[in-house]
Motif scaffolding. Structure first.
Motif, PDB file in Angstrom:
ATOM      1  N   GLU A 240     -51.854 -19.580  33.798  1.00  8.48           N
ATOM      2  CA  GLU A 240     -52.470 -21.134  34.059  1.00  8.48           C
ATOM      3  C   GLU A 240     -53.768 -20.679  34.538  1.00  8.48           C
ATOM      4  N   ILE A 241     -54.004 -19.584  35.200  1.00  9.82           N
ATOM      5  CA  ILE A 241     -55.359 -19.380  35.857  1.00  9.82           C
ATOM      6  C   ILE A 241     -55.661 -17.846  35.412  1.00  9.82           C
ATOM      7  N   VAL A 242     -56.883 -17.626  35.116  1.00 12.13           N
ATOM      8  CA  VAL A 242     -57.469 -16.019  34.878  1.00 12.13           C
ATOM      9  C   VAL A 242     -58.533 -16.032  35.707  1.00 12.13           C
ATOM     10  N   VAL A 243     -58.667 -15.126  36.590  1.00  8.41           N
ATOM     11  CA  VAL A 243     -59.865 -14.772  37.490  1.00  8.41           C
ATOM     12  C   VAL A 243     -60.204 -13.219  37.114  1.00  8.41           C
ATOM     13  N   PRO A 244     -61.360 -12.924  37.597  1.00  7.34           N
ATOM     14  CA  PRO A 244     -61.971 -11.599  37.827  1.00  7.34           C
ATOM     15  C   PRO A 244     -60.732 -10.657  38.560  1.00  7.34           C
ATOM     16  N   ARG A 245     -60.651  -9.533  38.074  1.00  8.33           N
ATOM     17  CA  ARG A 245     -59.503  -8.829  39.182  1.00  8.33           C
ATOM     18  C   ARG A 245     -59.638  -8.607  40.417  1.00  8.33           C
ATOM     19  N   ASP A 246     -61.008  -8.739  41.040  1.00  8.42           N
ATOM     20  CA  ASP A 246     -61.042  -8.546  42.527  1.00  8.42           C
ATOM     21  C   ASP A 246     -61.077 -10.093  43.062  1.00  8.42           C
ATOM     22  N   GLY A 247     -60.866 -11.038  42.334  1.00  3.84           N
ATOM     23  CA  GLY A 247     -60.463 -12.392  42.741  1.00  3.84           C
ATOM     24  C   GLY A 247     -59.051 -12.876  42.857  1.00  3.84           C
TER      25      GLY A 247
ATOM     26  N   ALA B 257     -46.621 -16.179  39.901  1.00  7.81           N
ATOM     27  CA  ALA B 257     -46.613 -14.523  39.732  1.00  7.81           C
ATOM     28  C   ALA B 257     -48.294 -14.248  39.477  1.00  7.81           C
ATOM     29  N   ALA B 258     -48.547 -13.343  40.317  1.00  7.03           N
ATOM     30  CA  ALA B 258     -49.768 -12.955  40.397  1.00  7.03           C
ATOM     31  C   ALA B 258     -49.996 -11.428  39.593  1.00  7.03           C
ATOM     32  N   VAL B 259     -50.594 -11.697  38.316  1.00  8.17           N
ATOM     33  CA  VAL B 259     -50.469 -10.452  37.240  1.00  8.17           C
ATOM     34  C   VAL B 259     -51.739  -9.616  37.180  1.00  8.17           C
ATOM     35  N   GLN B 260     -51.677  -8.485  37.338  1.00  4.76           N
ATOM     36  CA  GLN B 260     -52.866  -7.718  37.197  1.00  4.76           C
ATOM     37  C   GLN B 260     -52.391  -6.592  36.114  1.00  4.76           C
ATOM     38  N   GLY B 261     -53.379  -5.993  35.478  1.00  3.49           N
ATOM     39  CA  GLY B 261     -52.871  -4.975  34.677  1.00  3.49           C
ATOM     40  C   GLY B 261     -51.690  -5.298  33.786  1.00  3.49           C
ATOM     41  N   HIS B 262     -50.792  -4.191  33.571  1.00  9.59           N
ATOM     42  CA  HIS B 262     -49.560  -4.519  32.505  1.00  9.59           C
ATOM     43  C   HIS B 262     -48.417  -5.268  33.100  1.00  9.59           C
ATOM     44  N   ALA B 263     -47.895  -6.133  32.391  1.00  9.91           N
ATOM     45  CA  ALA B 263     -46.717  -6.966  32.345  1.00  9.91           C
ATOM     46  C   ALA B 263     -45.845  -6.680  31.300  1.00  9.91           C
ATOM     47  N   ILE B 264     -45.121  -5.793  31.134  1.00 10.61           N
ATOM     48  CA  ILE B 264     -44.338  -5.308  30.147  1.00 10.61           C
ATOM     49  C   ILE B 264     -42.869  -5.391  30.060  1.00 10.61           C
ATOM     50  N   GLY B 265     -42.058  -5.832  28.852  1.00 11.90           N
ATOM     51  CA  GLY B 265     -40.862  -6.141  28.967  1.00 11.90           C
ATOM     52  C   GLY B 265     -40.369  -6.816  30.143  1.00 11.90           C
ATOM     53  N   GLY B 266     -39.365  -6.227  30.915  1.00  9.36           N
ATOM     54  CA  GLY B 266     -39.116  -6.944  32.136  1.00  9.36           C
ATOM     55  C   GLY B 266     -39.953  -7.448  33.075  1.00  9.36           C
ATOM     56  N   GLY B 267     -41.026  -6.955  33.135  1.00  9.06           N
ATOM     57  CA  GLY B 267     -42.083  -7.307  33.814  1.00  9.06           C
ATOM     58  C   GLY B 267     -42.689  -8.550  33.347  1.00  9.06           C
ATOM     59  N   PHE B 268     -43.004  -8.501  32.201  1.00 11.21           N
ATOM     60  CA  PHE B 268     -43.467  -9.851  31.329  1.00 11.21           C
ATOM     61  C   PHE B 268     -42.435 -10.840  31.734  1.00 11.21           C
TER      62      PHE B 268
ATOM     63  N   ASP C  21     -57.835  -8.473  33.848  1.00 11.14           N
ATOM     64  CA  ASP C  21     -57.360  -7.133  32.986  1.00 11.14           C
ATOM     65  C   ASP C  21     -55.799  -7.205  32.738  1.00 11.14           C
ATOM     66  N   ALA C  22     -55.485  -8.397  32.809  1.00 11.57           N
ATOM     67  CA  ALA C  22     -53.901  -8.577  32.628  1.00 11.57           C
ATOM     68  C   ALA C  22     -53.454  -8.254  31.063  1.00 11.57           C
ATOM     69  N   LYS C  23     -52.292  -7.614  30.807  1.00 14.89           N
ATOM     70  CA  LYS C  23     -51.917  -7.221  29.442  1.00 14.89           C
ATOM     71  C   LYS C  23     -50.416  -7.657  29.587  1.00 14.89           C
TER      72      LYS C  23
ATOM     73  N   ARG D 180     -46.847  -6.584  20.401  1.00 13.24           N
ATOM     74  CA  ARG D 180     -48.252  -6.372  20.495  1.00 13.24           C
ATOM     75  C   ARG D 180     -48.648  -6.926  22.069  1.00 13.24           C
ATOM     76  N   THR D 181     -49.630  -6.593  22.562  1.00 14.15           N
ATOM     77  CA  THR D 181     -50.283  -6.838  23.855  1.00 14.15           C
ATOM     78  C   THR D 181     -50.929  -7.997  23.667  1.00 14.15           C
ATOM     79  N   VAL D 182     -50.850  -8.663  24.547  1.00 19.97           N
ATOM     80  CA  VAL D 182     -51.675 -10.044  24.685  1.00 19.97           C
ATOM     81  C   VAL D 182     -52.629  -9.972  25.922  1.00 19.97           C
ATOM     82  N   ALA D 183     -54.088  -9.796  25.808  1.00 18.53           N
ATOM     83  CA  ALA D 183     -54.731  -9.616  26.813  1.00 18.53           C
ATOM     84  C   ALA D 183     -54.891 -11.136  27.518  1.00 18.53           C
ATOM     85  N   ALA D 184     -55.933 -10.962  28.568  1.00 16.70           N
ATOM     86  CA  ALA D 184     -55.885 -12.106  29.548  1.00 16.70           C
ATOM     87  C   ALA D 184     -56.478 -13.400  28.886  1.00 16.70           C
ATOM     88  N   ASP D 185     -57.570 -13.257  28.012  1.00 16.37           N
ATOM     89  CA  ASP D 185     -57.928 -14.478  27.520  1.00 16.37           C
ATOM     90  C   ASP D 185     -57.111 -14.912  26.799  1.00 16.37           C
TER      91      ASP D 185
END
Ligand code: ACO
Length: 276
Positions: free
Chosen positions: A213-220, A135-146, A160-162, A199-204
Motif C-alpha cells: 500500500e505504501i513504498v518509502v525509501p529504506r531509511d524511511g 507488515a513492515a517489509v524491507q529486503g526479501h519477503a520469500i515464501g512463508g515470509g511473503f 528495496d523490498a522483494k 519470480r521476484t517482485v520488486a517494490a515498485d
C-alpha cells in the motif's frame, strides 16, 4: 514497553484470559526467533534471526500462533517486522536436510491436516477485527515470509523490498494462508504467474499491483510505519473494529448481504454513540 522475550512483563502476555502462559510464551518466542513488544495499544512482533535472514521454523509459526492467543485486550495495532536486511527468507532450508523429519506426516493425512492447520494459526489471527495488522517489509519477503506479509491488513514496503512465492520451485504449495489474499490482491492470472515462475517482485511493481500500500525509501520505513500507526490509532476504536469486520467480508458477500452487514454495524455504532 513490555518485551515478552527478554523481560516477560505480565502486561505483554496476559489480558485475553485464553492466552498462552507467560513462561510458555517466552519459551515459544525464544525457540521461534521472535520478539514481542507491547506498548499501550501497539504490539510489535519482530522476526529476530537476522543472521539467517529471519528464516522461519515450525517453532516460528507456533510462536506466532501463541502471540495471537496472548495479546492483551487493549491492543489496536499489530506491526510485523523483521530484524536486519530482510523481512524474512521464508522457511529455514535446514529443515529440508532431515528428509522430511519434523514436517507433517503425510502418511497420516488427518494428522497432517491438523498439523498444518496449527501452523496456519500463526497467520490467521492477523485478520481478527479487534486490531489492524501492518507488515513492515524491507529486503526479501520469500515464501512463508511473503505469506506473512500477505496475512496482514496493510503492507508498508521499503524501496528495496522483494517479494517471491518460492514454494512451487521447492515442490510445495504455498500453504500458510497466502493463496487467498494473493489472488484477491493481484487476480488469478498474476497470482499463477508469480507462483509458478517463483519470480521476484520488486517494490515498485509491488506498489503498482497492490502488494504494497505504501513504498518509502529504506531509511524511511520505520518512520512511515510510525506515522501509519498514529493515524490508525486516531480513529475511533469501535468504528475501526466494525469497519475492518465489514471490509473483510465485502468480497464474499452479495451486495444485499453487504448492505445488510453495513446496516447491522451502523446500528451498533449509533447505539454506541447515542445510546439506545
Ligand atoms: N534458510 C536457512 N538459512 C538461510 C535462509 C533460509 N531460508 N536464507 C538465508 N539463510 C542464511 C544463509 O544460508 C546465510 O547463512 P551463512 O551466513 O551461514 O552463509 C545467511 O542466512 C545470509 O544469507 P545470504 O544468502 O548470504 O544473504 P543475502 O542477503 O545475500 O541473500 C536471500 C538473502 C536472497 C534471502 C538468500 O539468502 C536466499 O535466497 N535464501 C533462501 C530463500 C528461500 O529459498 N527460502 C525458501 C522459501 S519457500 C518457503 O518459505 C516455504
Amino acid at each position: 514497553m513490555a518485551d515478552a522475550q527478554t523481560a516477560g512483563r505480565p502486561e505483554a502476555v496476559t489480558g485475553t484470559g485464553t492466552g498462552t502462559g507467560e513462561a510458555a510464551l517466552r519459551e515459544l518466542l525464544a525457540d521461534g526467533g521472535l520478539r514481542l513488544e507491547v506498548s499501550g495499544a501497539v504490539a510489535t512482533v519482530t522476526l529476530n534471526r537476522p543472521e539467517r535472514r529471519n528464516a522461519m521454523t515450525f517453532a516460528t509459526w507456533r510462536g506466532l500462533a501463541a502471540i495471537g492467543r496472548s495479546l492483551p485486550a487493549g491492543v489496536r495495532v499489530v506491526v510485523l517486522r523483521g530484524e536486519g536486511p530482510s523481512f524474512s527468507a521464508g522457511i529455514d532450508l535446514g529443515l529440508f536436510s532431515g528428509g522430511g523429519e519434523g514436517f507433517p506426516d503425510a502418511s497420516d493425512p488427518e494428522a497432517a491436516d491438523r498439523a498444518i492447520a496449527e501452523l496456519q494459526e500463526g497467520y490467521t489471527w492477523l485478520r481478527r477485527p479487534e486490531f489492524v495488522t501492518v507488515a513492515a517489509v524491507q529486503g526479501h519477503a520469500i515464501g512463508g515470509g511473503f505469506q506473512l506479509a500477505l496475512a496482514c491488513d496493510i503492507r508498508v514496503a521499503a524501496d528495496d523490498a522483494k517479494f517471491c512465492m518460492k514454494e512451487p520451485a521447492l515442490g510445495l504449495v504455498p500453504d500458510l494462508t497466502g493463496t487467498k489474499p494473493l489472488v484477491e490482491i493481484v487476480g488469478i492470472g498474476r497470482a499463477l504467474e508469480l507462483c509458478l515462475t517463483a519470480r521476484t517482485v520488486a517494490a515498485d511493481e509491488a506498489a503498482r499491483i497492490g502488494l504494497a500500500e505504501i513504498v518509502v525509501p529504506r531509511d524511511g520505513l520505520d518512520g512511515a510505519v510510525r506515522d501509519l500507526v498514529d493515524a490508525l490509532l486516531a480513529v475511533d476504536p469501535g468504528a475501526a473494529v466494525a469497519t475492518k469486520r465489514l471490509l473483510w467480508q465485502a468480497a464474499q458477500n452479495t451486495l444485499d448481504e453487504q448492505c445488510a452487514a453495513e446496516r447491522r454495524e451502523q446500528i451498533g455504532r449509533l447505539r454506541e454513540l447515542f445510546g439506545g
